[in-house]
Scaffold this motif. Structure first.
Motif, PDB file in Angstrom:
ATOM      1  N   TRP A 284       0.900  -1.330  -0.297  1.00 56.79           N
ATOM      2  CA  TRP A 284       0.202   0.480   0.224  1.00 56.79           C
ATOM      3  C   TRP A 284       0.747   1.340   0.267  1.00 56.79           C
ATOM      4  O   TRP A 284       2.029   1.182   0.255  1.00 56.79           O
ATOM      5  CB  TRP A 284      -0.935   0.152   1.071  1.00 56.79           C
ATOM      6  N   VAL A 285       0.008   2.558  -0.194  1.00 52.89           N
ATOM      7  CA  VAL A 285       1.243   3.766  -1.164  1.00 52.89           C
ATOM      8  C   VAL A 285       0.431   4.520  -0.154  1.00 52.89           C
ATOM      9  O   VAL A 285      -0.731   4.586  -0.745  1.00 52.89           O
ATOM     10  CB  VAL A 285       1.959   3.614  -2.376  1.00 52.89           C
ATOM     11  N   VAL A 286       1.105   5.329  -0.105  1.00 45.67           N
ATOM     12  CA  VAL A 286       0.376   6.804   1.243  1.00 45.67           C
ATOM     13  C   VAL A 286       0.886   7.890   0.385  1.00 45.67           C
ATOM     14  O   VAL A 286       1.858   8.288   0.591  1.00 45.67           O
ATOM     15  CB  VAL A 286      -0.207   6.886   2.585  1.00 45.67           C
TER      16      VAL A 286
ATOM     17  N   CYS B 125       3.081  -0.345  -7.035  1.00 43.55           N
ATOM     18  CA  CYS B 125       1.758  -1.037  -5.611  1.00 43.55           C
ATOM     19  C   CYS B 125       0.737  -2.165  -6.172  1.00 43.55           C
ATOM     20  O   CYS B 125      -0.387  -1.713  -6.944  1.00 43.55           O
ATOM     21  CB  CYS B 125       1.011   0.311  -4.342  1.00 43.55           C
ATOM     22  N   HIS B 126      -0.511  -2.267  -4.702  1.00 40.81           N
ATOM     23  CA  HIS B 126      -1.725  -2.503  -4.656  1.00 40.81           C
ATOM     24  C   HIS B 126      -3.200  -2.188  -4.131  1.00 40.81           C
ATOM     25  O   HIS B 126      -4.150  -2.230  -5.353  1.00 40.81           O
ATOM     26  CB  HIS B 126      -1.982  -4.044  -3.795  1.00 40.81           C
ATOM     27  N   ALA B 127      -2.139  -1.241  -3.541  1.00 42.25           N
ATOM     28  CA  ALA B 127      -3.639  -0.218  -2.881  1.00 42.25           C
ATOM     29  C   ALA B 127      -2.980   1.335  -2.556  1.00 42.25           C
ATOM     30  O   ALA B 127      -1.453   1.297  -2.801  1.00 42.25           O
ATOM     31  CB  ALA B 127      -4.476  -0.673  -1.960  1.00 42.25           C
ATOM     32  N   PHE B 128      -3.205   2.359  -3.739  1.00 40.99           N
ATOM     33  CA  PHE B 128      -2.873   3.569  -3.405  1.00 40.99           C
ATOM     34  C   PHE B 128      -3.858   4.525  -3.075  1.00 40.99           C
ATOM     35  O   PHE B 128      -4.529   4.291  -3.139  1.00 40.99           O
ATOM     36  CB  PHE B 128      -2.283   3.962  -4.848  1.00 40.99           C
TER      37      PHE B 128
ATOM     38  N   THR C 220       1.052   3.932 -10.732  1.00 33.93           N
ATOM     39  CA  THR C 220       1.006   2.811  -9.717  1.00 33.93           C
ATOM     40  C   THR C 220       0.670   1.242 -10.153  1.00 33.93           C
ATOM     41  O   THR C 220       1.414   0.260  -9.295  1.00 33.93           O
ATOM     42  CB  THR C 220       0.024   2.985  -8.453  1.00 33.93           C
ATOM     43  N   GLY C 221      -0.240   1.374 -10.834  1.00 33.19           N
ATOM     44  CA  GLY C 221      -0.692   0.160 -10.961  1.00 33.19           C
ATOM     45  C   GLY C 221      -1.130  -0.743 -10.538  1.00 33.19           C
ATOM     46  O   GLY C 221      -1.668  -2.252 -10.065  1.00 33.19           O
TER      47      GLY C 221
ATOM     48  N   ASP D  60     -11.048  -0.284  -7.937  1.00 32.68           N
ATOM     49  CA  ASP D  60     -11.893  -0.376  -7.347  1.00 32.68           C
ATOM     50  C   ASP D  60     -11.633   0.807  -6.471  1.00 32.68           C
ATOM     51  O   ASP D  60     -10.820   0.913  -5.773  1.00 32.68           O
ATOM     52  CB  ASP D  60     -11.621  -1.404  -6.367  1.00 32.68           C
ATOM     53  N   ALA D  61     -12.807   1.642  -6.309  1.00 35.60           N
ATOM     54  CA  ALA D  61     -12.502   2.946  -5.603  1.00 35.60           C
ATOM     55  C   ALA D  61     -13.173   3.285  -4.174  1.00 35.60           C
ATOM     56  O   ALA D  61     -14.785   2.924  -4.422  1.00 35.60           O
ATOM     57  CB  ALA D  61     -12.143   4.595  -6.649  1.00 35.60           C
ATOM     58  N   GLY D  62     -12.897   3.850  -3.946  1.00 38.69           N
ATOM     59  CA  GLY D  62     -12.751   4.655  -2.044  1.00 38.69           C
ATOM     60  C   GLY D  62     -12.848   6.122  -1.870  1.00 38.69           C
ATOM     61  O   GLY D  62     -12.006   6.811  -2.342  1.00 38.69           O
ATOM     62  N   ILE D  63     -13.478   6.388  -0.455  1.00 38.53           N
ATOM     63  CA  ILE D  63     -12.928   7.699  -0.167  1.00 38.53           C
ATOM     64  C   ILE D  63     -12.847   8.288   0.878  1.00 38.53           C
ATOM     65  O   ILE D  63     -14.150   7.262   1.832  1.00 38.53           O
ATOM     66  CB  ILE D  63     -14.304   8.206  -0.425  1.00 38.53           C
ATOM     67  N   VAL D  64     -11.169   7.758   1.757  1.00 35.21           N
ATOM     68  CA  VAL D  64     -11.023   7.886   3.047  1.00 35.21           C
ATOM     69  C   VAL D  64     -11.604   9.987   3.773  1.00 35.21           C
ATOM     70  O   VAL D  64     -11.097  10.198   3.416  1.00 35.21           O
ATOM     71  CB  VAL D  64      -9.686   8.134   3.447  1.00 35.21           C
TER      72      VAL D  64
END
Length: 339
Positions: free
Chosen positions: A107-109, A129-132, A293-294, A318-322
């Motif tokens: 994961w990358v922030v 990364c798998h999740a960005f 990022t892939g 697959d997108a979400g809001i934080v």
């Protein structure tokens, strides 16, 4: 049984359970990994801090006596059950994306970032990364930035034209990043560069760590402000239109910000001139960075989150809001108007 996510989202900030640390937390925590020194990301009150070596001087300047350790770009460090590393974000000098790996999942922030090189910050580095977790401060197609060379030419033309008419040029720019970009971009042969105390203090810190910037003169209370016609004055945006800014005699005011892409913002501020200049990624930059990022999963924070999430979903992510307390470009300048 499925494994818990590498990172989770809490009321204190982005949290890594296996490493027992937070990234850019907005409430006090035991261990905070900090992407950069802007006040919405680097806050006082944590017990331990970790940042890049290049970000540390400004963070110490802003937060005072804190337990701050540093890490080099690309250096891998094990914290609890995960491996972390910091990578250039291109936002301001020393800014970083934070990579967190657990059992092969990455994961990358992003913190805040921009992909266009500005000649001052370490250039953005895509991290696979798998999740960005991405900011989207300017996540609308209307936001597309002018190239740095054109911005420099426009700034110099504006400053030189004002100087030829005997006017001082006063420009509002955030004291960490934007102000120094302007210094590095303009032609100092046009005239002297004067600075508000908040800008000068940060600039001195950056000079002391080896960042090359042209000479500047701090505008102190006893400074003869009207004795430098044709100067360029760089001050926090909150100083524009105040008695402090009005002390320079005949002057032209401007503001450097990504928000200057919107005419309504310029009108509300009552500015004759705005320079579209941002330390955040524009629409194309956001999309370019995310593609690089892939990642299959993308979480978006502060900005046009709802619109940008829908766009990402339309592109197959697959997108979400934080929900965070990061404030982007609008509130990155909290300093009081000290001279």
């Amino acid at each position: 049984m499925s494994r818990s996510p590498v990172l989770t989202f809490t009321d204190r900030g982005i949290y890594c359970p296996s490493g027992d640390f937070h990234i850019d937390p907005w409430r006090p925590v035991d261990r905070a990994l900090i992407t950069h020194g802007h006040s919405d990301h680097a806050r006082w009150g944590h017990r331990r801090y970790l940042s890049t070596e290049a970000a540390a001087p400004v963070i110490r300047h802003r937060l005072g006596e804190i337990d701050l350790r540093t890490i080099a770009y690309g250096e891998r460090r094990t914290i609890g059950g995960v491996t972390v590393s910091f990578h250039p974000a291109g936002h301001v000098p020393g800014s970083a994306q934070i990579r967190v790996e657990e059992a092969g999942e990455v994961w990358v922030v992003s913190g805040d970032y921009k992909v266009a090189e500005d000649g001052l910050s370490e250039p953005f580095e895509p991290v696979a990364c798998h999740a960005f977790i991405s900011e989207c401060t300017f996540g609308l197609p209307v936001f597309r930035w002018t190239p740095q060379a054109q911005i420099a030419a426009d700034l110099n033309h504006w400053w030189a034209a004002n100087a030829a008419e005997g006017r001082t040029s006063v420009i509002g720019a955030y004291s960490l990043g934007k102000a120094q970009r302007i210094m590095a971009a303009v032609d100092p042969s046009i005239g002297p560069i004067l600075t508000h105390g908040a800008v000068e203090a940060t600039t001195v810190v950056m000079r002391n760590q080896g960042i090359a910037l042209p000479p500047t003169t701090h505008v102190t209370p006893s400074f003869d402000a009207k004795g430098h016609p044709g100067a360029l004055v760089i001050a926090p945006p909150s100083a524009l239109g105040t008695p402090w800014a009005n002390r320079f005699g005949p002057a032209a005011e401007a503001f450097a910000s990504g928000w200057m892409a919107l005419r309504g913002v310029r009108r509300r501020r009552g500015l004759a001139r705005g320079f579209v200049m941002s330390d955040h990624a524009d629409w194309d930059g956001l999309n370019e960075a995310i593609r690089a990022t892939g990642a299959e999963r993308v979480f978006v924070t502060h900005g046009y989150t709802s619109v940008f999430r829908r766009w990402l979903e339309s592109q197959g992510y697959d997108a979400g809001i934080v929900e965070t307390e990061y404030e982007g470009e609008e509130a990155a300048e909290p300093e009081p108007l000290v001279e």
